[in-house]
Design a protein around this motif. Structure first.
Motif, PDB file in Angstrom:
ATOM      1  N   LEU A   1      -2.747 -12.981  13.847  1.00  0.00           N
ATOM      2  CA  LEU A   1      -3.302 -12.228  12.723  1.00  0.00           C
ATOM      3  C   LEU A   1      -3.307 -10.722  12.972  1.00  0.00           C
ATOM      4  N   PRO A   2      -3.460 -10.258  14.220  1.00  0.00           N
ATOM      5  CA  PRO A   2      -3.299  -8.811  14.435  1.00  0.00           C
ATOM      6  C   PRO A   2      -1.923  -8.291  14.012  1.00  0.00           C
ATOM      7  N   LEU A   3      -0.853  -9.069  14.260  1.00  0.00           N
ATOM      8  CA  LEU A   3       0.468  -8.655  13.796  1.00  0.00           C
ATOM      9  C   LEU A   3       0.534  -8.618  12.269  1.00  0.00           C
ATOM     10  N   VAL A   4      -0.117  -9.577  11.628  1.00  0.00           N
ATOM     11  CA  VAL A   4      -0.154  -9.600  10.170  1.00  0.00           C
ATOM     12  C   VAL A   4      -0.820  -8.335   9.637  1.00  0.00           C
ATOM     13  N   MET A   5      -1.941  -7.966  10.231  1.00  0.00           N
ATOM     14  CA  MET A   5      -2.665  -6.771   9.788  1.00  0.00           C
ATOM     15  C   MET A   5      -1.863  -5.501  10.068  1.00  0.00           C
ATOM     16  N   LEU A   6      -1.188  -5.462  11.204  1.00  0.00           N
ATOM     17  CA  LEU A   6      -0.331  -4.315  11.516  1.00  0.00           C
ATOM     18  C   LEU A   6       0.778  -4.193  10.478  1.00  0.00           C
ATOM     19  N   GLY A   7       1.424  -5.320  10.166  1.00  0.00           N
ATOM     20  CA  GLY A   7       2.488  -5.300   9.173  1.00  0.00           C
ATOM     21  C   GLY A   7       1.989  -4.872   7.810  1.00  0.00           C
ATOM     22  N   ALA A   8       0.823  -5.383   7.406  1.00  0.00           N
ATOM     23  CA  ALA A   8       0.255  -5.004   6.115  1.00  0.00           C
ATOM     24  C   ALA A   8      -0.059  -3.511   6.079  1.00  0.00           C
ATOM     25  N   GLY A   9      -0.566  -2.980   7.196  1.00  0.00           N
ATOM     26  CA  GLY A   9      -0.859  -1.552   7.258  1.00  0.00           C
ATOM     27  C   GLY A   9       0.394  -0.703   7.133  1.00  0.00           C
ATOM     28  N   LEU A  10       1.469  -1.115   7.788  1.00  0.00           N
ATOM     29  CA  LEU A  10       2.737  -0.383   7.679  1.00  0.00           C
ATOM     30  C   LEU A  10       3.304  -0.464   6.269  1.00  0.00           C
ATOM     31  N   LEU A  11       3.167  -1.631   5.653  1.00  0.00           N
ATOM     32  CA  LEU A  11       3.622  -1.768   4.268  1.00  0.00           C
ATOM     33  C   LEU A  11       2.829  -0.852   3.345  1.00  0.00           C
ATOM     34  N   TRP A  12       1.530  -0.836   3.483  1.00  0.00           N
ATOM     35  CA  TRP A  12       0.673   0.013   2.661  1.00  0.00           C
ATOM     36  C   TRP A  12       1.056   1.482   2.834  1.00  0.00           C
ATOM     37  N   PHE A  13       1.250   1.898   4.063  1.00  0.00           N
ATOM     38  CA  PHE A  13       1.643   3.276   4.365  1.00  0.00           C
ATOM     39  C   PHE A  13       3.004   3.615   3.754  1.00  0.00           C
ATOM     40  N   GLY A  14       3.984   2.758   3.986  1.00  0.00           N
ATOM     41  CA  GLY A  14       5.322   3.026   3.475  1.00  0.00           C
ATOM     42  C   GLY A  14       5.410   2.967   1.967  1.00  0.00           C
ATOM     43  N   TRP A  15       4.502   2.209   1.348  1.00  0.00           N
ATOM     44  CA  TRP A  15       4.563   2.025  -0.098  1.00  0.00           C
ATOM     45  C   TRP A  15       4.312   3.324  -0.872  1.00  0.00           C
TER      46      TRP A  15
END
Length: 446
Positions: A212-226
């Motif tokens: 789940l930490p990887l999931v949260m990291l990925g979601a954070g990068l997606l939010w930032f890049g969006w």
């Protein structure tokens, strides 16, 4: 996304260093979304398939980039042919474009527009991969990407965003990819799922996220890049529209995360990290087509609706029996439909265009146009994706063998494992004695 005629620019456009720099930064932000997606998806699969999940996104960076340069940019944004496809020999290989040649009436070079659009083309097929976790051949997936972007993504991008595309001329609003990216990818995912079938143990074995930490990291990068994904889609920073898109992106994402968590708490009794990450992505998806058409209050409404409805939609796979491994259909298809249709309700007529939604006195006109865009892209992508997947399955097989699936696609496709636990808790000597079947002695200090 305005390809040129919607962009507010001077009568005699000249290159703007500020807008050029802004768009290059936005292009880099959209690029980081693909590795972010890889982590988001990678954390949600089991340990035995995490590397394969990462690679299914990363390979898109390689394949789509080359195809975009060779012919993809020309097909998507070249001279219009009947509203269906574009072509311009100047764009083939991208070797005959002037260094300072401007894109349409914008103030940015053609090269900058091309690389920005490239990043959209890269991430769209990568989105599909989450539906196919744990069970497809890597070579078949790579071939599918090449075929799919050629016959689905490039034409649909032309329909929606190119000057002359038939949905563009109809007046369908898609600021940054609700139809061309998310509905397109979600419908394609459903089409391929129907061909490859369910994972072994679907609805029987636990298939929980391994990190789940990887999931949260990925979601954070997606939010930032969006922010680059949405704000950059206006192609300039001169008139405040990009700023509105930026604000609406943040607002809708926050609202969707809260909406998903509220539903989750009422339905299942807990606020989960997976729910927070999934809710945020649902909000990002839903606001993508609408971020230049609505006010921040409209963005809140879209976010809450998307968070709750997508949270409900992810459970449909158990009811209807299709194995959408990481909820691409429930989040991207459903979220894309919600955001695209709600433009016809919440469009204010005071941001990117004068088109108004139902609540702002526009009647049902814009809602009708949005419905046409949603239905046509969904059906085209669903049918063509199914046909492509079926053809690949007949020729080379799309799915790995049963033994390979049970053992893990990482070993079968990549001859690697994501984590090495061999040395955990001991050094070389300890590993050697254990290998000989002896019990390592523990050194006790005097």
């Amino acid at each position: 996304m305005p390809p040129g005629i919607l962009t507010i620019a001077a009568d005699k456009a000249t290159l703007s260093p500020a807008n050029t720099g802004f768009m290059l930064i936005c292009s880099a932000l959209v690029m980081i979304m693909t590795p972010g997606l890889a982590f988001f998806y990678g954390g949600m699969v089991r340990v035995k398939s995490v590397l394969n999940m990462l690679m299914m996104s990363f390979i898109s960076l390689g394949i789509v980039t080359i195809l975009w340069v060779l012919y993809g940019f020309g097909l998507a944004f070249g001279k219009d042919n009947g509203g269906v496809i574009g072509w311009d020999s100047t764009f083939a290989g991208m070797g005959h474009i002037g260094l300072t040649q401007l894109w349409g009436t914008t103030t940015i070079p053609v090269y900058v527009f091309a690389v920005f659009q490239l990043m959209f083309a890269v991430i769209t097929p990568a989105l599909i991969s989450g539906a196919l976790a744990d069970r497809v051949k890597f070579t078949a997936w790579a071939l599918f990407i090449a075929l799919w972007v050629t016959v689905v993504y490039f034409p649909v991008a032309h329909w929606v965003w190119a000057d002359g595309g038939w949905l563009f001329k109809l007046g369908v609003i898609d600021f940054a990819g609700g139809t061309a990216v998310h509905i397109n990818a979600g419908a394609a995912a459903l089409g391929v799922i129907l061909v490859v079938g369910k994972r072994i143990g679907f609805k029987k074995d636990p298939m929980r996220p391994h990190s789940l930490p990887l999931v949260m990291l990925g979601a954070g990068l997606l939010w930032f890049g969006w922010f680059g994904f949405n704000a950059g889609s206006w192609l300039n920073n001169d008139d405040g529209v990009a700023a509105v898109a930026f604000v609406n992106t943040q607002v809708a994402t926050a609202a969707a995360m809260l909406g998903w968590l509220a539903y989750e708490k009422l339905r299942h009794g807990s606020f989960t990290t997976l729910g927070a990450a999934s809710g945020a992505v649902a909000g990002l998806v839903a606001i993508t087509p609408a971020c230049g058409a609505v006010s921040p209050l409209g963005a809140i409404a879209i976010g809450v609706i998307a968070g709750v409805v997508c949270a409900m939609a992810v459970g449909l796979k158990y009811k209807f029996g299709y194995d959408d491994s990481l909820d691409v259909v429930g989040v991207h298809l459903v979220g894309g439909v919600i955001g695209s249709l709600l433009i016809g309700v919440f469009a204010t007529g005071g941001v990117q265009s004068d088109a108004k939604g139902l609540l702002y006195g526009g009647g049902f006109a814009q809602l009708g146009k949005q419905s046409v865009g949603v239905v046509c892209v969904l059906l085209y992508s669903l049918v063509v994706s199914y046909v492509l997947a079926k053809a690949i399955d007949l020729v080379m097989g799309f799915r790995v063998g049963e033994d390979e699936e049970i053992a893990g696609v990482d070993q079968a496709a990549h001859a690697e494992t994501a984590y090495d636990f061999a040395g955990a808790g001991g050094g070389t000597a300890a590993r050697k004695t254990t290998a000989l079947g002896e019990t390592p002695t523990k050194k006790v200090d005097a």
